[in-house]
Design an enzyme around this catalytic site. Structure first.
Site, PDB file in Angstrom:
ATOM      1  N   PRO A  20       0.763  -1.132   0.095  1.00 47.51           N
ATOM      2  CA  PRO A  20      -0.037   0.050   0.004  1.00 47.51           C
ATOM      3  C   PRO A  20       0.839   1.396   0.000  1.00 47.51           C
ATOM      4  CG  PRO A  20      -0.229  -1.229   2.121  1.00 47.51           C
ATOM      5  CD  PRO A  20       0.637  -1.979   1.261  1.00 47.51           C
ATOM      6  N   ASP A  21       2.009   1.168   0.589  1.00 47.69           N
ATOM      7  CA  ASP A  21       2.760   2.357   0.570  1.00 47.69           C
ATOM      8  C   ASP A  21       4.145   2.183   0.313  1.00 47.69           C
ATOM      9  OD1 ASP A  21       4.217   3.014   2.942  1.00 47.69           O
ATOM     10  OD2 ASP A  21       2.523   3.540   3.835  1.00 47.69           O
ATOM     11  N   ALA A  22       4.975   3.247   0.083  1.00 48.96           N
ATOM     12  CA  ALA A  22       6.293   3.068  -0.138  1.00 48.96           C
ATOM     13  C   ALA A  22       7.144   3.091   1.102  1.00 48.96           C
ATOM     14  CB  ALA A  22       6.852   4.328  -1.136  1.00 48.96           C
ATOM     15  N   THR A  23       6.643   3.412   2.297  1.00 45.54           N
ATOM     16  CA  THR A  23       7.547   3.501   3.320  1.00 45.54           C
ATOM     17  C   THR A  23       8.081   2.095   3.655  1.00 45.54           C
ATOM     18  OG1 THR A  23       5.491   3.632   4.611  1.00 45.54           O
ATOM     19  CG2 THR A  23       6.646   5.543   4.136  1.00 45.54           C
ATOM     20  N   ALA A  24       7.129   1.012   3.436  1.00 47.52           N
ATOM     21  CA  ALA A  24       7.171  -0.416   3.602  1.00 47.52           C
ATOM     22  C   ALA A  24       8.432  -0.841   2.995  1.00 47.52           C
ATOM     23  CB  ALA A  24       5.943  -1.170   3.133  1.00 47.52           C
TER      24      ALA A  24
END
Length: 119
Positions: A20-24
């Site tokens: 879902p998001d790039a921080t992962a």
């Protein structure tokens, strides 16, 4: 994916991750935290999925029998009839003729040859 299943006359399972998001992935630093805008061209904004998934199961005729699973985590399942493989290969057998020694023969010339250089 559909053309791979169809041309190979096989069941195809394509498992694609969802993130879902790039921080992962540790890429949070490229998104401006104040604006939520991407800092690199082509990178999704903070509101977009980083990897949107797309897992799918396809039969030997190229028909989708489960999926695609987009924008969410999940598990795809499908009941398959393995008789479809033999049925589909009656009209197109992509590799079967190679198994017939009376039809196909591979010969390799292993003798050394002189090399000619030309300008």
């Amino acid at each position: 994916m559909k053309n791979i299943a169809y041309e190979g006359r096989l069941f195809l399972i394509s498992a694609v991750q969802f993130m879902p998001d790039a921080t992962a992935m540790g890429f949070g630093e490229i998104i401006d935290q104040a604006t939520g805008k991407r800092k690199l061209p082509g990178w999704p904004s903070a509101d977009d999925n980083c990897i949107n998934g797309g897992s799918v199961i396809i039969d030997p005729y190229g028909e989708i029998i489960a999926g695609p699973l987009l924008g969410q985590e999940g598990l795809l399942t499908a009941e398959i009839n393995t008789d479809l493989i033999a049925e589909a290969r009656f009209d197109l057998d992509p590799v079967g003729h190679y198994a017939r020694g009376d039809v196909f023969q591979l010969t390799v010339n292993e003798r050394s040859h002189d090399v000619k250089f030309t300008k």
